[in-house]
Each structure stands twice: as C-alpha cells, then as structure tokens.
Write a protein that holds these residues in place. Structure first.
Motif, mmCIF file in Angstrom:
data_model
loop_
_atom_site.group_PDB
_atom_site.id
_atom_site.type_symbol
_atom_site.label_atom_id
_atom_site.label_comp_id
_atom_site.label_asym_id
_atom_site.label_seq_id
_atom_site.Cartn_x
_atom_site.Cartn_y
_atom_site.Cartn_z
ATOM 1 N N GLU A 178 0.661 -1.081 -0.053
ATOM 2 C CA GLU A 178 -0.080 0.093 -0.069
ATOM 3 C C GLU A 178 0.745 1.029 -0.154
ATOM 4 O OE1 GLU A 178 -3.443 1.701 2.784
ATOM 5 O OE2 GLU A 178 -2.435 0.134 3.556
ATOM 6 N N GLY A 179 0.826 1.897 -0.886
ATOM 7 C CA GLY A 179 1.798 3.215 -1.184
ATOM 8 C C GLY A 179 3.243 2.547 -1.334
ATOM 9 N N ASN A 180 3.771 3.555 0.086
ATOM 10 C CA ASN A 180 5.285 3.071 0.818
ATOM 11 C C ASN A 180 5.361 2.209 1.147
ATOM 12 O OD1 ASN A 180 4.086 4.551 2.536
ATOM 13 N ND2 ASN A 180 6.092 6.186 2.840
ATOM 14 N N THR A 181 4.465 1.340 1.524
ATOM 15 C CA THR A 181 4.390 0.210 2.541
ATOM 16 C C THR A 181 3.993 -1.025 2.549
ATOM 17 O OG1 THR A 181 4.422 2.186 4.642
ATOM 18 C CG2 THR A 181 3.765 -0.294 5.485
ATOM 19 N N ILE A 182 4.775 -1.940 2.775
ATOM 20 C CA ILE A 182 4.398 -3.671 2.196
ATOM 21 C C ILE A 182 4.858 -3.960 3.915
ATOM 22 C CG2 ILE A 182 6.924 -4.179 2.494
ATOM 23 C CD1 ILE A 182 6.334 -5.950 0.517
ATOM 24 N N ARG A 183 3.545 -4.548 3.848
ATOM 25 C CA ARG A 183 3.677 -5.049 5.720
ATOM 26 C C ARG A 183 2.313 -6.833 5.127
ATOM 27 N NH1 ARG A 183 -1.611 -1.461 5.184
ATOM 28 N NH2 ARG A 183 -0.040 -0.489 5.931
ATOM 29 N N VAL A 184 3.013 -7.103 6.444
ATOM 30 C CA VAL A 184 2.669 -9.629 7.078
ATOM 31 C C VAL A 184 1.603 -8.931 8.152
ATOM 32 C CG1 VAL A 184 4.765 -9.570 7.612
ATOM 33 C CG2 VAL A 184 3.025 -11.362 6.677
ATOM 34 N N VAL A 185 0.740 -9.901 8.089
ATOM 35 C CA VAL A 185 0.169 -10.356 9.843
ATOM 36 C C VAL A 185 0.465 -11.645 9.782
ATOM 37 C CG1 VAL A 185 -1.872 -10.108 10.241
ATOM 38 C CG2 VAL A 185 -1.972 -8.658 8.421
ATOM 39 N N VAL A 186 1.282 -11.454 11.246
ATOM 40 C CA VAL A 186 1.418 -12.711 10.914
ATOM 41 C C VAL A 186 0.738 -13.189 13.082
ATOM 42 C CG1 VAL A 186 3.278 -14.090 12.144
ATOM 43 C CG2 VAL A 186 4.157 -12.075 10.726
ATOM 44 N N PRO A 187 0.293 -14.020 12.980
ATOM 45 C CA PRO A 187 -0.966 -14.956 13.410
ATOM 46 C C PRO A 187 0.175 -15.427 15.019
ATOM 47 C CG PRO A 187 -1.602 -16.102 12.146
ATOM 48 C CD PRO A 187 -0.419 -15.190 12.186
ATOM 49 N N ASP A 188 -0.097 -15.390 16.358
ATOM 50 C CA ASP A 188 0.580 -15.362 17.149
ATOM 51 C C ASP A 188 0.950 -16.642 17.225
ATOM 52 O OD1 ASP A 188 0.465 -12.202 18.156
ATOM 53 O OD2 ASP A 188 -1.194 -12.463 19.860
ATOM 54 N N TYR A 189 0.458 -17.187 16.886
ATOM 55 C CA TYR A 189 0.561 -18.926 17.878
ATOM 56 C C TYR A 189 1.735 -19.047 16.762
ATOM 57 C CZ TYR A 189 -2.121 -20.806 13.970
ATOM 58 O OH TYR A 189 -2.879 -20.461 12.716
ATOM 59 N N ARG A 190 1.831 -18.353 15.393
ATOM 60 C CA ARG A 190 2.847 -19.781 14.540
ATOM 61 C C ARG A 190 4.438 -18.402 14.988
ATOM 62 N NH1 ARG A 190 0.254 -20.280 9.156
ATOM 63 N NH2 ARG A 190 2.421 -20.727 8.676
ATOM 64 N N ILE A 191 4.437 -17.461 15.990
ATOM 65 C CA ILE A 191 5.746 -17.455 16.004
ATOM 66 C C ILE A 191 5.630 -18.126 17.324
ATOM 67 C CG2 ILE A 191 6.130 -15.234 14.643
ATOM 68 C CD1 ILE A 191 5.618 -13.325 16.500
ATOM 69 N N ASN A 192 4.939 -18.689 18.509
ATOM 70 C CA ASN A 192 5.395 -19.142 19.959
ATOM 71 C C ASN A 192 5.266 -18.062 20.717
ATOM 72 O OD1 ASN A 192 6.188 -21.381 21.413
ATOM 73 N ND2 ASN A 192 8.428 -20.572 22.054
ATOM 74 N N ASN A 193 4.247 -17.398 20.228
ATOM 75 C CA ASN A 193 3.140 -16.228 21.307
ATOM 76 C C ASN A 193 4.265 -15.415 21.566
ATOM 77 O OD1 ASN A 193 0.113 -17.582 21.417
ATOM 78 N ND2 ASN A 193 0.673 -18.868 21.817
ATOM 79 N N ARG A 194 5.274 -15.395 20.570
ATOM 80 C CA ARG A 194 6.585 -14.403 21.518
ATOM 81 C C ARG A 194 6.327 -13.148 20.827
ATOM 82 N NH1 ARG A 194 11.598 -16.688 21.248
ATOM 83 N NH2 ARG A 194 12.458 -14.460 22.199
#
Length: 245
Positions: A178-194
């Motif tokens: 989106e414009g000048n930003t690239i983002r990604v959404v990572v569910p908590d449980y996929r990073i051991n809730n860290r």
C-alpha cells in the motif's frame, strides 16, 4: 554475540557492488525509511511493516528464464527469535522473515497468492518466508539461507516448507502493499506467542544457485540461495534495535 559476525558482514556490503544485475534494482523502492512490528490484541497477531522512500513492492525482478541464477528481491526482517519459535528444529543462525518476489519459480505450492486457481505460477507476487541465515563468504552479501544434507532426519521443518534442503518455510501469511508500505500479518501462535524479540529491516537482492542443474540444490562454489547485494538497512548498522510495540 551469535549475530555479530554475520550482521557485520551484511552491513559492510551496503556500499559494495555485488553484481551487475543488482544495480538494476537499486532505487527508492528499496530504500528503507522505517520498520515496525506492532501487536494487535484484537486479532491476536503482529503486523510487520516496511516503509520505503518510493513505492513498496512496485519493483519486481526481471525473469532469468531458468531456476539457476534466478533473481530474488526481498524486504527482510532479521530477528532474535529462535528457530524453534517458527517451527524449525533447533539450529544456530539468524531467524528472519523475508517478503520476496521471484518470477522464475514458485516456492509456495500450498498458496494461490494471485487467486487464479493455479498454485504454481505466482512466485512474482510478494509472499513471506521464514528462513535461517548463516554466514557465507562465497557471496558478496556475506549471508545465505542455511542448508543441510538432503535426507537428514534430524532436521525438522514446518509442514508448509517448500521441500528444499534448507531452513525455509512458506507460511502463507497475508502480504499487503500500500503506497510506500509493505506489511505482513503474523498470527501469534505461529511465532510461539513471542512478543519480546528484537528486529531490524533489510532490502536486498538474492540469487538461486542449483549447481547448473535445474532442480539441483547448490554447488560447492555458491549457496543455494545467497545474498548478493544489500540496498538499505533500517538501523544503518544492523544492531536489531527495534522492539515490538
């Protein structure tokens, strides 16, 4: 300390010319202004963002026409997460979330990122990978995705991995430009809730080496997937100073 040598090597390459083709992508779309990771309790996920001077994700690689020598562009978040936090077996190295584009191959066969019904034709669409990076002096960028012996039963990869003998996963998270930003959404449980990890941001050029054989897995003179040019680093010195908000 386990990051110091490799990160110093990578930072040193920001002023180096790794290859002629790397210069084709050295533009404002890969000059990082800011990186953030923000937790949103409403959706139990972290939102990872890279903001650049130009238009994020607008520039994608020109196809090489084959897997050997295929270019890969990436917006990469090096982190202090452990390999086990993202589904790998325990191993040394830098755990990084890489948002990548590469038109010559598709390494996320479980996901149809362009929603056309064909799961094998959308490598050019920006998509995420978890990787473990280690020091590799065979490439100008000083880092490569960590490999292991094919068939090594001691290595554990997430079930969403693309089936190559290296520490790489194709987790299928949503990536948005989106414009000048690239983002990604990572569910908590996929990073051991860290949420207690540190991170940085890097824009870089990578390249595949199959050892000259299509479908091969690298050769002695080059890694299977190495970093050849760093265009920008969010912190300037790759000290991973940023924290989750």
């Amino acid at each position: 300390m386990r990051y110091t040598i490799a990160l110093t090597l990578l930072a040193a390459t920001t002023a180096a010319t790794a290859c002629d083709k790397c210069a084709n992508y050295d533009n404002a779309n890969f000059r990082i202004k800011q990186v953030t990771v923000q937790h949103d309790a409403r959706i139990a996920a972290t939102i990872w963002e890279v903001t650049v001077e130009g238009t994020a994700g607008k520039t994608t690689p020109a196809p090489a026409g084959q897997l050997n020598g295929a270019p890969v562009l990436g917006y990469v978040f090096p982190t202090t997460l452990k390999s086990t936090d993202v589904g790998f077996s325990a191993t040394d190295g830098i755990v990084a979330l890489a948002l990548t584009s590469h038109p010559d191959f598709d390494d996320s066969p479980l996901w149809d990122e362009n929603a056309d019904g064909d799961y094998g034709n959308d490598g050019v669409v920006w998509h995420p990978h978890w990787v473990v990076l280690n020091e590799d002096k065979r490439v100008a960028g000083g880092l490569a995705v960590k490999q292991f012996a094919e068939g090594d039963k001691s290595v554990k990869l997430p079930p969403t991995n693309p089936g190559m003998p290296m520490y790489m996963d194709s987790p299928g998270y949503q990536v948005i430009t989106e414009g000048n930003t690239i983002r990604v959404v990572v569910p908590d449980y996929r990073i051991n809730n860290r949420r207690d990890f540190s991170f940085d941001g890097v824009a870089c050029f990578m390249e595949v080496n199959t050892g000259g054989a299509e479908g091969g897995h690298g050769s002695g003179d080059k890694p299977m997937l190495g970093v050849y040019k760093v265009y920008s680093v969010a912190s300037k010195d790759l000290t991973l100073p940023y924290k989750v908000r």
